[in-house]
Design an enzyme around this catalytic site. Structure first.
Site, short mmCIF file in Angstrom:
data_model
loop_
_atom_site.label_atom_id
_atom_site.label_comp_id
_atom_site.label_asym_id
_atom_site.label_seq_id
_atom_site.Cartn_x
_atom_site.Cartn_y
_atom_site.Cartn_z
N THR A 1 0.61 -0.97 -0.35
CA THR A 1 -0.07 0.00 0.25
C THR A 1 0.92 1.03 0.06
O THR A 1 0.65 2.54 -0.35
CB THR A 1 -0.82 0.06 1.20
OG1 THR A 1 -1.95 -0.64 1.08
CG2 THR A 1 -1.67 1.54 1.30
N ASP B 1 1.13 -6.25 -4.38
CA ASP B 1 0.83 -6.96 -3.35
C ASP B 1 1.46 -7.58 -2.72
O ASP B 1 1.48 -8.12 -3.41
CB ASP B 1 -1.02 -7.02 -3.85
CG ASP B 1 -1.71 -6.60 -2.60
OD1 ASP B 1 -2.81 -6.02 -2.49
OD2 ASP B 1 -0.95 -7.48 -1.58
N SER B 2 1.35 -7.84 -1.92
CA SER B 2 2.75 -8.62 -0.59
C SER B 2 1.53 -9.86 -0.79
O SER B 2 2.48 -10.87 -0.36
CB SER B 2 2.60 -8.33 0.49
OG SER B 2 1.49 -8.03 1.18
N THR C 1 1.73 -4.88 3.95
CA THR C 1 2.23 -5.19 5.63
C THR C 1 1.27 -6.94 5.32
O THR C 1 1.51 -7.40 6.19
CB THR C 1 0.91 -4.16 6.06
OG1 THR C 1 -0.29 -3.86 5.79
CG2 THR C 1 1.30 -3.19 6.22
N ASP C 2 0.06 -7.13 4.72
CA ASP C 2 -0.52 -8.74 4.43
C ASP C 2 0.30 -9.22 4.82
O ASP C 2 -0.40 -10.53 5.87
CB ASP C 2 -1.90 -8.47 3.26
CG ASP C 2 -3.11 -7.43 3.20
OD1 ASP C 2 -2.66 -6.78 3.89
OD2 ASP C 2 -3.45 -7.36 2.16
N THR D 1 2.49 -10.62 14.43
CA THR D 1 1.50 -11.20 13.32
C THR D 1 0.54 -9.25 12.81
O THR D 1 0.85 -8.37 13.44
CB THR D 1 0.56 -12.11 14.06
OG1 THR D 1 -0.47 -12.37 13.07
CG2 THR D 1 0.19 -11.59 15.19
N GLN E 1 -6.06 -21.29 17.80
CA GLN E 1 -6.47 -20.34 16.83
C GLN E 1 -6.37 -19.19 18.16
O GLN E 1 -6.88 -17.77 17.77
CB GLN E 1 -7.94 -20.64 16.97
CG GLN E 1 -8.27 -22.05 16.06
CD GLN E 1 -9.31 -22.72 15.60
OE1 GLN E 1 -10.56 -21.81 15.72
NE2 GLN E 1 -9.35 -23.75 14.19
N1 ASP Z 1 -2.55 -5.28 0.75
C1 ASP Z 1 -1.57 -4.72 0.84
C2 ASP Z 1 0.10 -5.16 0.99
O1 ASP Z 1 -0.13 -6.49 1.41
C3 ASP Z 1 -2.08 -4.48 2.06
C4 ASP Z 1 -0.81 -3.41 2.83
O2 ASP Z 1 0.58 -2.93 2.14
O3 ASP Z 1 -0.98 -2.48 4.10
O4 ASP Z 1 0.92 -5.32 -0.06
#
Ligand code: ASP
Length: 335
Positions: A15, A58-59, A90-91, A160, A269
């Site tokens: 992002t 996108d990650s 971040t994902d 996480t 979980q």
């Molecule tokens: N979908 C994005 C990614 O992981 C989300 C982010 O970067 O926060 O690339």
């Protein structure tokens, strides 16, 4: 070689570097990564920065071959830089951080992943502060792979993604923070102990699958896994690793998978605490069927560790044994 705050920024996407292609359209990778220093010019006052754009993904599209590529880029420049910052979505950031922590042993410099919840091009972006903090920390004495977000530095393989909303997107449920940046800098946590010189080693086998166990889940779903080429199965079960197994059908399926050579690992979980297969009867049945608990590892670290051990050692017996042994501070051995 003289060291004068030489820093490498590796951009991989996320992002932070995205923009909507049209107003009201979905965010997509953009060219922002190439111009990070134009967006945050004050970074140049902290360090001599070289920016390398490896990808613009996108990650969730980052795969084991990207992890190996990143590790090689870092390894080949290990004597030229005082620190490395990786900008990443971040994902899947916690997966990449875990992978790099297993590949890059006895790191002599910090390798810090960061990103943002809102794009750098957005007026309310958190990317700017995250980048500045990550660069600041990458020039300090933190010789390991870490994740920096919203003022907090986490051990990479303990982090996480907790929130899709908060700027403080990450948590480290079972390990203290490594450091915090507020009005000043505070260092916590324990450093990793080197077992020799720096090395970059290992490979990944991506034939690993994760399954979230549900009450009433049919055991023949697990039997179906016998038909496909899975080398590692990470079962994410309730509590300390409780298998819904009153009729014994699930443990029978797990036993067949184990006999076929699949390593079955059990996670929880509940992110906080540790898996204890010995505690309840159902967990014991899973253990007797060949499953191993992941202790207090995050699901991300355990999944990547399975891939790493399967790719590097192959033999399921060795993989099972090594799942419980720390490679890079990802699991606590104390009970
Ligand atoms: N979908 C994005 C990614 O992981 C989300 C982010 O970067 O926060 O690339």
């Amino acid at each position: 070689m003289s060291r004068e705050n030489n820093l490498l920024i590796i951009h991989t996407g996320g992002t932070l570097g995205m923009r909507p292609r049209e107003p009201d359209q979905a965010l997509a990778p953009d060219e922002v990564g190439r111009t990070i220093l134009e967006f945050v010019p004050e970074l140049a006052t902290l360090a001599q920065i070289e920016t390398r754009v490896l990808y613009n993904l996108d990650s969730t599209d980052i795969r084991p071959e990207h992890w190996l590529h990143m590790a090689r880029e870092i390894s080949s420049g290990i004597t030229s830089y005082d620190g490395v910052v990786i900008t990443h979505g971040t994902d899947a950031m916690a997966y990449t951080a875990s992978a790099l922590s297993f590949l890059l042993r006895n790191l002599p410099i910090p390798v810090i992943l960061t990103g943002s919840q809102r794009p750098l091009a957005d007026v309310r972006s958190d990317g700017r502060a995250n980048l500045i903090g990550a660069v600041d920390l990458a020039l300090r004495e933190i010789r390991e792979v870490a994740v920096y977000f919203d003022g907090k530095l986490y051990r990479g393989n303990r982090a996480t993604k907790y929130s899709t909303f908060a700027f403080g997107a990450f948590r480290s449920p079972n390990f203290p923070l490594l450091a915090e940046l507020g009005a000043s800098y505070q260092r916590f946590g324990t450093s990793l102990v080197d077992d020799g010189p720096f090395r970059c080693e290992g490979r990944f086998d991506s034939r690993v699958m994760a399954v979230h166990g549900l009450p009433g889940q049919h055991s023949d779903y697990f039997e179906a896994l016998l038909e496909v080429d899975i080398r590692g199965l990470l079962l994410v079960l309730p509590g300390v690793g409780n298998l819904p197994d009153r009729d014994g059908a699930l443990s029978t399926a797990l036993e067949k998978l184990t006999r076929k050579g699949t390593v079955v690992a059990v996670g929880s979980q509940s992110p906080h605490g540790r898996v204890r297969l010995e505690r309840y009867e159902a967990g014991r049945r899973a253990r007797d069927a060949g499953a191993v608990g992941i202790g207090d590892m995050t699901i991300e670290a355990a999944a990547v560790k399975l891939m790493y051990l399967l790719g590097t050692h192959g033999d399921p017996e060795i993989v099972r044994r090594k799942m419980a042994v720390p490679l890079a501070g990802e699991i606590s051995t104390s009970k």
